[in-house]
Design a protein around this motif. Structure first.
Motif, mmCIF file in Angstrom:
data_model
loop_
_atom_site.group_PDB
_atom_site.id
_atom_site.type_symbol
_atom_site.label_atom_id
_atom_site.label_comp_id
_atom_site.label_asym_id
_atom_site.label_seq_id
_atom_site.Cartn_x
_atom_site.Cartn_y
_atom_site.Cartn_z
ATOM 1 N N GLY A 159 0.827 -1.214 0.000
ATOM 2 C CA GLY A 159 0.000 0.000 0.000
ATOM 3 C C GLY A 159 0.855 1.255 0.000
ATOM 4 N N LEU A 160 1.961 1.192 0.734
ATOM 5 C CA LEU A 160 2.860 2.348 0.836
ATOM 6 C C LEU A 160 3.492 2.676 -0.516
ATOM 7 N N ILE A 161 3.917 1.648 -1.237
ATOM 8 C CA ILE A 161 4.524 1.871 -2.563
ATOM 9 C C ILE A 161 3.536 2.627 -3.457
ATOM 10 N N LYS A 162 2.260 2.249 -3.365
ATOM 11 C CA LYS A 162 1.240 2.947 -4.167
ATOM 12 C C LYS A 162 0.974 4.351 -3.618
ATOM 13 N N ASP A 163 1.023 4.463 -2.278
ATOM 14 C CA ASP A 163 0.757 5.770 -1.654
ATOM 15 C C ASP A 163 1.855 6.795 -1.926
ATOM 16 N N THR A 164 3.035 6.313 -2.338
ATOM 17 C CA THR A 164 4.111 7.276 -2.640
ATOM 18 C C THR A 164 3.691 8.217 -3.766
ATOM 19 N N SER A 165 2.662 7.825 -4.514
ATOM 20 C CA SER A 165 2.160 8.696 -5.592
ATOM 21 C C SER A 165 1.680 10.037 -5.034
ATOM 22 N N LEU A 166 1.306 10.039 -3.738
ATOM 23 C CA LEU A 166 0.866 11.293 -3.113
ATOM 24 C C LEU A 166 2.009 12.300 -3.005
ATOM 25 N N ALA A 167 3.240 11.785 -3.025
ATOM 26 C CA ALA A 167 4.403 12.681 -2.914
ATOM 27 C C ALA A 167 4.519 13.585 -4.135
ATOM 28 N N ALA A 168 3.833 13.212 -5.204
ATOM 29 C CA ALA A 168 3.825 14.059 -6.411
ATOM 30 C C ALA A 168 3.297 15.451 -6.082
ATOM 31 N N THR A 169 2.406 15.517 -5.104
ATOM 32 C CA THR A 169 1.777 16.805 -4.757
ATOM 33 C C THR A 169 2.749 17.749 -4.062
ATOM 34 N N ILE A 170 3.876 17.203 -3.583
ATOM 35 C CA ILE A 170 4.874 18.083 -2.949
ATOM 36 C C ILE A 170 6.191 18.040 -3.737
ATOM 37 N N GLN A 171 6.043 17.817 -5.043
ATOM 38 C CA GLN A 171 7.157 17.946 -6.005
ATOM 39 C C GLN A 171 8.221 16.847 -5.938
ATOM 40 N N VAL A 172 7.941 15.719 -5.316
ATOM 41 C CA VAL A 172 8.924 14.623 -5.306
ATOM 42 C C VAL A 172 8.861 13.939 -6.675
ATOM 43 N N PRO A 173 10.002 13.780 -7.355
ATOM 44 C CA PRO A 173 9.983 13.236 -8.722
ATOM 45 C C PRO A 173 9.810 11.711 -8.763
ATOM 46 N N GLU A 174 8.768 11.233 -8.101
ATOM 47 C CA GLU A 174 8.540 9.776 -8.112
ATOM 48 C C GLU A 174 7.717 9.415 -9.350
ATOM 49 N N LEU A 175 7.313 8.167 -9.459
ATOM 50 C CA LEU A 175 6.688 7.638 -10.672
ATOM 51 C C LEU A 175 5.495 8.469 -11.157
ATOM 52 N N PHE A 176 4.571 8.760 -10.275
ATOM 53 C CA PHE A 176 3.357 9.476 -10.682
ATOM 54 C C PHE A 176 3.697 10.901 -11.123
ATOM 55 N N ARG A 177 4.636 11.527 -10.421
ATOM 56 C CA ARG A 177 5.053 12.895 -10.773
ATOM 57 C C ARG A 177 5.679 12.902 -12.171
ATOM 58 N N GLN A 178 6.478 11.873 -12.447
ATOM 59 C CA GLN A 178 7.111 11.779 -13.766
ATOM 60 C C GLN A 178 6.040 11.629 -14.845
ATOM 61 N N ALA A 179 5.037 10.821 -14.554
ATOM 62 C CA ALA A 179 3.940 10.636 -15.513
ATOM 63 C C ALA A 179 3.217 11.965 -15.745
ATOM 64 N N GLN A 180 3.041 12.731 -14.676
ATOM 65 C CA GLN A 180 2.393 14.051 -14.789
ATOM 66 C C GLN A 180 3.202 14.977 -15.699
ATOM 67 N N PHE A 194 -1.807 5.295 -17.720
ATOM 68 C CA PHE A 194 -1.952 3.839 -17.811
ATOM 69 C C PHE A 194 -0.582 3.167 -17.634
ATOM 70 N N ALA A 195 0.429 3.764 -18.246
ATOM 71 C CA ALA A 195 1.797 3.227 -18.117
ATOM 72 C C ALA A 195 2.233 3.264 -16.649
ATOM 73 N N ALA A 196 1.942 4.383 -15.992
ATOM 74 C CA ALA A 196 2.293 4.507 -14.564
ATOM 75 C C ALA A 196 1.544 3.451 -13.749
ATOM 76 N N ALA A 197 0.251 3.291 -14.059
ATOM 77 C CA ALA A 197 -0.567 2.302 -13.342
ATOM 78 C C ALA A 197 -0.002 0.899 -13.543
ATOM 79 N N ALA A 198 0.421 0.606 -14.779
ATOM 80 C CA ALA A 198 0.977 -0.723 -15.085
ATOM 81 C C ALA A 198 2.247 -0.975 -14.273
ATOM 82 N N ILE A 199 3.077 0.055 -14.150
ATOM 83 C CA ILE A 199 4.325 -0.105 -13.379
ATOM 84 C C ILE A 199 3.999 -0.337 -11.897
#
Lengths: 227, 362
Positions: A159-180, A194-199
């Motif tokens: 769950g935490l690995i998926k929740d790291t996507s929330l870090a996109a909102t504070i400019q952390v260049p994680e997977l979801f932020r990169q997709a954005q 979709f690519a981000a979701a697949a990863i």
């Protein structure tokens, strides 16, 4: 890189290194937060189980606050709120603190339950043979509690690995932020997300498989022989 | 090996007292069983001896040393728990040798001690197994082995057989008795099963509501119970108790009226005055059918137990009476019979339940 006019598949293929770099960030953030969070969780669980007067109350309030407020709000409080009081932290540091505190609270309840579920006779048997409380915890209780705690802790980690996507909102260049960021340039919203979701899905599947193997190993001595 | 002494031991939780001034001397090498109904305080007493519970007042000493404030690890005791408390993540060998590892005993010496204990307890082939792979009886033996390897001064057993089935309980009882004979170590054993107590103990301490009611050998308790509680608790099937009244008293004899028209004649001077309320205790095995027996009743149920039978009777005044082995196959439910009591199994108790006479039937 020039991504104009590329098809969705080409776009995904070209953006993959960019996304994978973000995935590495996500994994690093997840692993780091889990490690720090488990240390917090252990001490919070012990403080609550031992009912250390003032500390137990503080621990209970901490757990209550973290579990009772959204993780996103917590991240915003740390990254955007603390600078108001002269505490300025970078995006990654803020995310690490936020996720660690979250993991610490949720995992402390798992550990508290797992330790509490161990029969009290185990403590007493250890006391009679001369073990200190710390020795008993380390050598007798935790190895047993770990087996009980492993499945929910594993789920927490996934769950935490998926929740790291929330870090996109504070400019952390994680997977979801990169997709954005890619989406902002190409406007192929579905393909990138979709690519981000697949990863995320692949990561979760690998982690779930690893968790299963770990559980089998941890429980090898608790299965009855059929002989 | 060591004697254990309890002097005026009390235990209270808040203002609630659960152990009331118990005095008990346990001789070196004795096998003492603390017996009593559930919640009577026997396990609490054992835990106080172990050091797992604090003592509110009084003194506990082991081998002449007062241990009130001594932590469990320094009391040189070993305890076998009701649920065995084996470590599931360790093998049998690791479980047994764990305390030796803690005590910094060399690996070779520890392995030797584990092997020796395992051989005595028939665990040699199971040393590499985990607790979950063992039967109840095997787990119990591992728990005993774990206690044995430490060679303690005192063994403490907290209802160790209560989780086992009936056949296994009998087998383990024999094994524990043999272990005591072999080691000669002082053993203190808690149970609520009086059969277990009588077969194992050199001395039985009967506890009720946190008080020591009587401490004596099994035969003594059975033949000379101090009071009605002990009389009822010791012996299986339970002693029959009929309410009565001392009626006629004449030259060295007296009769007790039981129920409606039953009269039981006793020899000797009456322990109480005429008209005194008493209870007559009759052991089921002391009763036999006799045409001129003073106790009349009607058969209500027959339990065939193989080697013997239990006959349930509606006795004098409708009081239930159980008789063991009275030629039960000849009897039928509903049949009227008369019973005679053998002196050895007859006791008289006063209104407070204290035994005032035994075996003095006329």
């Amino acid at each position: 890189m020039d991504l104009s006019g590329a098809s969705s598949l080409q776009l995904i293929a070209q953006s993959l290194p960019f996304l994978l770099r973000g995935a590495v960030y996500s994994i690093g953030l997840g692993v780091g937060s889990m490690a720090i969070g488990l240390v917090i969780a252990f001490f919070v669980a012990i403080v609550r189980l031992q009912r250390v007067p003032v500390l137990a109350l503080a621990a209970r309030l901490y757990v209550s606050f973290i579990r009772g407020t959204p993780l996103l709000v917590q991240l915003f409080l740390i990254y955007y709120g603390l600078p108001q009081y002269g505490v300025t932290l970078g995006p990654l540091t803020s995310a690490l603190i936020g996720f660690s505190l979250s993991v610490g609270a949720y995992s402390s309840e798992i550990l508290r339950g797992a330790i509490g579920a161990i029969d009290h006779g185990q403590w007493e048997a250890a006391t009679v043979i001369g073990m200190t409380r710390w020795q008993t915890l380390r050598r007798v209780i935790l190895p047993q509690a770990a087996r009980t705690a492993l499945p929910p802790l594993g789920n927490n980690f996934i769950g935490l690995i998926k929740d790291t996507s929330l870090a996109a909102t504070i400019q952390v260049p994680e997977l979801f932020r990169q997709a954005q960021l890619v989406t902002a340039r190409t406007f192929d919203i579905f393909a990138m997300y979709f690519a981000a979701a697949a990863i995320y899905w692949i990561l979760s599947t690998i982690l779930a498989f690893g968790q299963d193997r770990l559980e089998v190993r941890a429980n090898r001595h608790s299965r009855r022989s059929v002989a | 090996m060591a004697p254990v002494s309890l002097q005026s031991v009390t235990k209270s939780y808040g203002g609630h007292s659960v152990i009331h001034g118990i005095d008990l001397e346990i001789e070196d090498g004795a096998f003492v069983v603390l017996v009593g109904p559930s919640g009577c305080g026997k396990s609490t007493l054992l835990r106080m001896i172990a050091g797992l519970e604090t003592i509110t007042s009084g003194t506990i000493s082991i081998d002449g040393q007062t241990v009130n404030d001594v932590p469990p690890k320094h009391r040189d005791i070993a305890m076998v728990f009701q649920n065995y408390a084996l470590y599931p993540h360790m093998t049998v060998a690791e479980n047994m040798g764990f305390s030796l590892r803690l005590a910094k005993v060399s690996a070779g010496e520890a392995a030797e001690k584990v092997r020796t204990s395992a051989a005595i307890l028939g665990l040699t082939d199971l040393l590499d197994r985990y607790p979950r792979q063992l039967s109840g009886g095997q787990r119990q033996r591992v728990a005993m082995g774990r206690a044995m390897v430490r060679n303690p001064k005192v063994f403490l057993f907290d209802e160790p057989l209560s989780n086992l089935d009936a056949a296994l309980r009998v087998q383990m009882r024999v094994e524990i008795a043999e272990l005591h004979q072999r080691l000669g170590t002082t053993m203190i054993y808690v149970t609520h099963d009086q059969t277990e107590a009588m077969t194992l103990a050199t001395k039985i301490a009967v506890i009720d509501k946190g008080r020591l009611v009587q401490a004596a050998g099994a035969i003594d308790l059975y033949e000379r119970p101090d009071d009605l509680f002990v009389a009822r608790f010791i012996g299986s099937p339970q002693m029959n108790v009929l309410p009565g009244r001392i009626e006629t008293v004449r030259d060295g004899a007296y009769t007790v009226a039981v129920g409606g028209d039953a009269r039981i004649a006793f020899q000797g001077p009456p322990p109480l005055g005429t008209g005194a309320t008493v209870s007559v205790g009759l052991r089921p095995e002391a009763l036999t059918c006799a045409a001129d027996g003073p106790i009349k009743g009607r058969v209500t149920l027959i339990e065939h137990l193989g080697g013997s039978s239990l006959v349930h009777i509606a006795g004098p005044g409708g009081n239930p009476v159980v008789v063991q082995d009275v030629g039960a196959p000849r009897l039928k439910v509903g049949e009227e019979i008369r019973l005679r009591a053998a002196p050895a199994g007859t006791h008289l108790f006063d209104g407070s339940g204290r035994r005032v006479a035994s075996g003095a039937l006329a």
